[in-house]
Design a protein around this motif. Sequence first.
Motif, PDB file in Angstrom:
ATOM      1  N   VAL A 101       0.372 -14.909  -3.411  1.00 15.12           N
ATOM      2  CA  VAL A 101       1.544 -14.491  -2.722  1.00 15.12           C
ATOM      3  C   VAL A 101       2.965 -14.710  -3.360  1.00 15.12           C
ATOM      4  O   VAL A 101       3.494 -15.778  -3.868  1.00 15.12           O
ATOM      5  N   THR A 102       3.609 -13.244  -3.616  1.00 10.32           N
ATOM      6  CA  THR A 102       4.756 -13.384  -4.016  1.00 10.32           C
ATOM      7  C   THR A 102       5.665 -12.224  -3.374  1.00 10.32           C
ATOM      8  O   THR A 102       5.163 -11.394  -2.789  1.00 10.32           O
ATOM      9  N   PHE A 103       6.849 -12.233  -3.523  1.00 11.83           N
ATOM     10  CA  PHE A 103       7.677 -11.050  -2.950  1.00 11.83           C
ATOM     11  C   PHE A 103       7.645  -9.972  -3.923  1.00 11.83           C
ATOM     12  O   PHE A 103       7.756 -10.146  -5.169  1.00 11.83           O
ATOM     13  N   THR A 104       7.756  -8.675  -3.217  1.00 11.18           N
ATOM     14  CA  THR A 104       7.402  -7.491  -3.804  1.00 11.18           C
ATOM     15  C   THR A 104       8.809  -6.994  -4.743  1.00 11.18           C
ATOM     16  O   THR A 104       8.746  -6.387  -5.797  1.00 11.18           O
ATOM     17  N   ARG A 105      10.039  -7.519  -4.303  1.00 12.29           N
ATOM     18  CA  ARG A 105      11.268  -7.095  -4.721  1.00 12.29           C
ATOM     19  C   ARG A 105      11.224  -5.677  -4.876  1.00 12.29           C
ATOM     20  O   ARG A 105      10.759  -4.893  -4.016  1.00 12.29           O
ATOM     21  N   SER A 106      11.945  -5.185  -6.141  1.00  8.65           N
ATOM     22  CA  SER A 106      12.159  -3.816  -6.178  1.00  8.65           C
ATOM     23  C   SER A 106      10.795  -2.992  -6.531  1.00  8.65           C
ATOM     24  O   SER A 106      10.730  -1.733  -6.502  1.00  8.65           O
ATOM     25  N   ALA A 107       9.590  -3.764  -6.839  1.00  5.76           N
ATOM     26  CA  ALA A 107       8.600  -2.769  -6.746  1.00  5.76           C
ATOM     27  C   ALA A 107       7.990  -2.166  -5.642  1.00  5.76           C
ATOM     28  O   ALA A 107       7.088  -1.147  -5.542  1.00  5.76           O
TER      29      ALA A 107
END
Length: 333
Positions: A41-47
């Motif tokens: 689990v991680t942040f999508t950010r600009s993806a």
Amino acid sequence: MDKVLVQEYRADIMECAHHGHICIVNDKGDVQAYTGDPHFVTFTRSAAKPLQAIPGIRAGIAAHYGLTEQEIAIMTASHLAEPEHVKVLESIQKKIKSDDHVLVCAASYPLDEESKENLLRQQGHKRRLYHNCSGKHLGVLAYSEMKGYSAQDYAKPDHPVQQEIIELVSNMCDIETQHIELGTDGCGFPVFAIPLSAMATAYMKLACPDLISDDATRSAVQTITAAMNHFPEMVGGRGRVDSLILKDTNIVAKGGFKGVYCFGLKKERLGVAFKILDGSEEEWAWIVQSILEQIGYEHRDTIEQLKLHFSTEIYNDGGQQVGYAKPVFQLQS
């Protein structure tokens, strides 16, 4: 457990090791290959930007404002504020009758060094429009304006457009809304913490919109991804991995800050997502190249272009080769 994805050597001594996780899913939603934890689990950010553009395009902002493909593409962008980017962004502002002061993202100098130097020579100043996320913000502002929603709180999670975006992300990623954790991105927007497998699923659908049951959403995805492939320089800029890869019309790709990268393959019907745990982006091209080689990707020109423009040779400030990098991961089935 995470795995070493890339090693960097200086004088044949390993200096850095970049750990991370990789997930590849197929069009049945199954994990087909991976390295490390495919559900990390991680942040999508600009993806997430191509996903965040979907609700507005789905609702008809392109026809309503007469948006060009370039203007649609830059709504998915982490742009460098090169002159052509600024021209397209200002065109959107004019069409939606907006200006910089409405934007939540911080005033910035262009990320492109040449553009920044030219601006400073002309005694120019930071602008919110120069922020690399401004295209995404203008897309949401355009949708808010068209629907008569408030523009003052357009970046807050409870804003109607942001709520629609969260629901869209849930559907594209095949993950329940309650399982999406929210944070705040660098530009002020909500940002989504989800498994890599969910990100890969979304990019598999971006590449294969026939898997999307809703007609309007499918059409919006086709419009957005076509714009990204037709105008790849709008999505990133000179020297950006995104812009190079998107020249291959078989690929839909977008990176995010802190080492997140996603891409979908149309013919192969695969979605790929990976995370470099130290947040580095320098290794993106090397990892993408290795993944494409390991899966036997047929478009050799794309792989050769990655090798040409993103060499694994490491040079010092004077241009002398002092080391090299190499991807060391092996995908597992």
